[in-house]
Design an enzyme around this catalytic site. Structure first.
Site, mmCIF file in Angstrom:
data_model
loop_
_atom_site.group_PDB
_atom_site.id
_atom_site.type_symbol
_atom_site.label_atom_id
_atom_site.label_comp_id
_atom_site.label_asym_id
_atom_site.label_seq_id
_atom_site.Cartn_x
_atom_site.Cartn_y
_atom_site.Cartn_z
ATOM 1 N N LYS A 154 0.783 -0.942 -0.070
ATOM 2 C CA LYS A 154 -0.045 -0.056 -0.162
ATOM 3 C C LYS A 154 0.551 1.211 0.167
ATOM 4 C CE LYS A 154 -2.132 -1.646 3.380
ATOM 5 N NZ LYS A 154 -2.222 -3.002 3.526
ATOM 6 N N ILE A 155 2.049 1.134 0.875
ATOM 7 C CA ILE A 155 2.753 3.078 1.028
ATOM 8 C C ILE A 155 3.210 3.183 -0.120
ATOM 9 C CG2 ILE A 155 4.487 3.792 2.145
ATOM 10 C CD1 ILE A 155 2.872 2.637 4.912
ATOM 11 N N ASP A 174 9.702 -6.871 -5.469
ATOM 12 C CA ASP A 174 8.477 -7.424 -4.145
ATOM 13 C C ASP A 174 8.794 -9.300 -4.958
ATOM 14 O OD1 ASP A 174 6.285 -8.469 -2.792
ATOM 15 O OD2 ASP A 174 5.471 -5.521 -2.651
ATOM 16 N N CYS A 204 8.696 -2.172 3.043
ATOM 17 C CA CYS A 204 8.241 -4.064 2.771
ATOM 18 C C CYS A 204 8.315 -3.631 4.536
ATOM 19 C CB CYS A 204 9.463 -4.524 2.855
ATOM 20 S SG CYS A 204 11.026 -4.579 2.591
ATOM 21 N N PRO A 205 8.119 -5.194 4.808
ATOM 22 C CA PRO A 205 7.609 -5.231 6.420
ATOM 23 C C PRO A 205 9.101 -5.796 6.788
ATOM 24 C CG PRO A 205 6.492 -6.864 5.237
ATOM 25 C CD PRO A 205 7.436 -6.308 4.085
ATOM 26 N N THR A 231 11.548 4.398 6.179
ATOM 27 C CA THR A 231 10.075 4.780 6.858
ATOM 28 C C THR A 231 9.740 3.400 7.123
ATOM 29 O OG1 THR A 231 8.827 5.146 4.501
ATOM 30 C CG2 THR A 231 9.798 7.209 6.029
ATOM 31 N N SER A 232 10.733 2.431 7.081
ATOM 32 C CA SER A 232 9.810 1.155 7.267
ATOM 33 C C SER A 232 9.854 0.520 8.782
ATOM 34 C CB SER A 232 9.708 0.012 5.934
ATOM 35 O OG SER A 232 8.913 -1.112 5.994
ATOM 36 N N ARG A 233 10.981 0.388 8.963
ATOM 37 C CA ARG A 233 10.992 -0.585 10.234
ATOM 38 C C ARG A 233 12.456 -0.345 10.213
ATOM 39 N NH1 ARG A 233 6.874 0.490 11.382
ATOM 40 N NH2 ARG A 233 5.736 -1.276 12.782
ATOM 41 N N ASP A 257 12.882 7.260 9.395
ATOM 42 C CA ASP A 257 12.172 7.646 10.989
ATOM 43 C C ASP A 257 12.005 6.237 10.902
ATOM 44 O OD1 ASP A 257 9.844 9.235 10.858
ATOM 45 O OD2 ASP A 257 8.589 7.295 10.998
ATOM 46 N N GLU A 262 15.977 1.611 18.489
ATOM 47 C CA GLU A 262 14.750 2.148 18.682
ATOM 48 C C GLU A 262 13.756 2.490 19.686
ATOM 49 O OE1 GLU A 262 11.876 3.267 14.826
ATOM 50 O OE2 GLU A 262 10.531 3.153 16.229
#
Ligand code: NAD
Length: 333
Positions: A154-155, A174, A204-205, A231-233, A257, A262
């Site tokens: 989606k993102i 992907d 991606c996750p 900006t994912s993980r 991000d 973190e």
């Protein structure tokens, strides 16, 4: 339903209290992060609500189950912080908010790209200091540049649409290609994406397969001076490897991000304390690194949708014992 909310901030309280007028759940807001030490606060609650840096490993889940918790309602899309195998064995249902605003995250990603490219973060300080020199601020036109998108969900797809709008060429990777992304860019294998992209953006996750997808081997394949945005993980990037690549000039820009360690930093005001994480502190010293503290999701629209879907998930579980937004171990295989 009685719900214990961990890691609550004032904005969570505001958006969830507003949205709850429609659902009527009994919400108990707790500021503490969920860990082994704080899990006892869930006693007497059949449901808990958790965020991205709450600990939901097997040890914590066992304690929650023993205290009578039945539902873990994540107010996030990602679920990498939950031991899903343990949750299933313990009969705990895990639900999430699969989509709340892919626009929020994609737009923030663009913000990081543009700020790094045009040195807006540095210009802000220079102008405030009465220094109007442009020395060192040369940027590049985004138009015509090749951007590699890893993860066309989606993102990733919203990102591709935005980048098409400013004239970028898009390569993507992907393991599960989709038709919409095929219209927006060209699927290639990962080595080709690494070799040909001027900018690489991660969408991606975090899974065992994607952990440190950006490591020293991947970095060595990239263009000299590449821009990398995550900006994912955090753990998609090997922090130590990327620090070496920034020092050598292989990586020309880094926008984050999220950060792999973190949990001990983000969402807190540590401005009066000494940061103990040396790798993070080293990242802060580079002029070509821009870090935000996991705020890509943070828009009015997204917070409203997060609250509404989370409370709706809890109602659905309460009424039917199941939920369309359930997270299962099937999703990580
Ligand atoms: P999504 O599920 O719609 O898309 C993820 C995509 O990644 C899917 O197409 C999937 O096939 C793909 N993928 C899976 N394994 C992959 C691999 N090995 N290599 C490349 N792609 C792979 O998810 P989304 O809503 O687009 O969110 C993407 C990620 O963004 C989330 O997992 C979460 O970690 C992160 N996120 C961050 C914030 C933030 O505030 N910074 C907010 C929301 C989501």
């Amino acid at each position: 339903m009685k719900v214990a909310f961990f890691s609550t901030k004032p904005y969570d309280r505001r958006f969830f209290t507003e949205a709850n007028s429609k659902y009527g759940h009994e919400l108990h807001f707790i500021e503490a992060r969920l860990t082994q030490n704080t899990s006892a606060l869930a006693a007497g609650y059949p449901a808990i609500c958790a965020f991205v840096n709450d600990e939901l490993d097997a040890g914590v889940l066992i304690r929650l189950a023993k205290q009578g918790v039945k539902l873990i309602a994540l107010r996030s899309a990602g679920f990498n912080n939950v031991d899903l195998t343990a949750a299933e064995e313990l009969g705990l249902m895990v639900v999430r908010v699969p989509a709340y605003s892919p626009y929020a995250v994609a737009e923030h990603t663009l913000g990081l790209m543009l700020a790094l490219n045009r040195k807006i973060h540095r210009a802000y300080n220079r102008v405030r200091d009465g220094n109007f020199s442009l020395e060192g601020f040369v940027g590049f036109d985004m138009r015509g540049k090749t951007v590699g998108i890893i993860g066309t969900g989606k993102i990733g797809r919203v990102m591709m649409k935005i980048l098409n709008g400013i004239g970028c060429h898009i390569l993507c990777y992907d393991p599960y290609p989709n038709d919409e992304a095929k219209q927006l860019g060209t699927y290639v294998d990962l080595p080709t994406l690494f070799q040909k992209s001027d900018i690489i953006s991660l969408h991606c996750p975090l899974t065992p397969e994607t952990h440190h997808i950006i490591n020293s081997r991947a970095l060595a394949q990239m263009k000299q001076g590449v821009m990398i945005i995550n900006t994912s993980r955090g753990a998609l990037i090997d922090t130590h490897a990327i620090i070496e690549s920034i020092k050598s000039g292989q990586v020309g820009y880094l926008g984050l991000d999220v950060y792999e360690e973190e949990d001990d930093l983000f969402f807190k005001d540590l401005s009066g304390q000494v940061i103990q994480d040396d790798a993070f502190s080293r990242l802060l010293t580079f002029p070509n690194v821009l870090i935000t503290g996991h705020q890509a999701f943070f828009t009015e629209e997204a917070l409203h949708n997060i609250a509404d879907t989370t409370l709706s998930n809890i109602t659905e579980f309460e009424q039917s014992g199941t939920c369309k937004n359930i997270v299962t171990t099937e999703m990580i295989r």
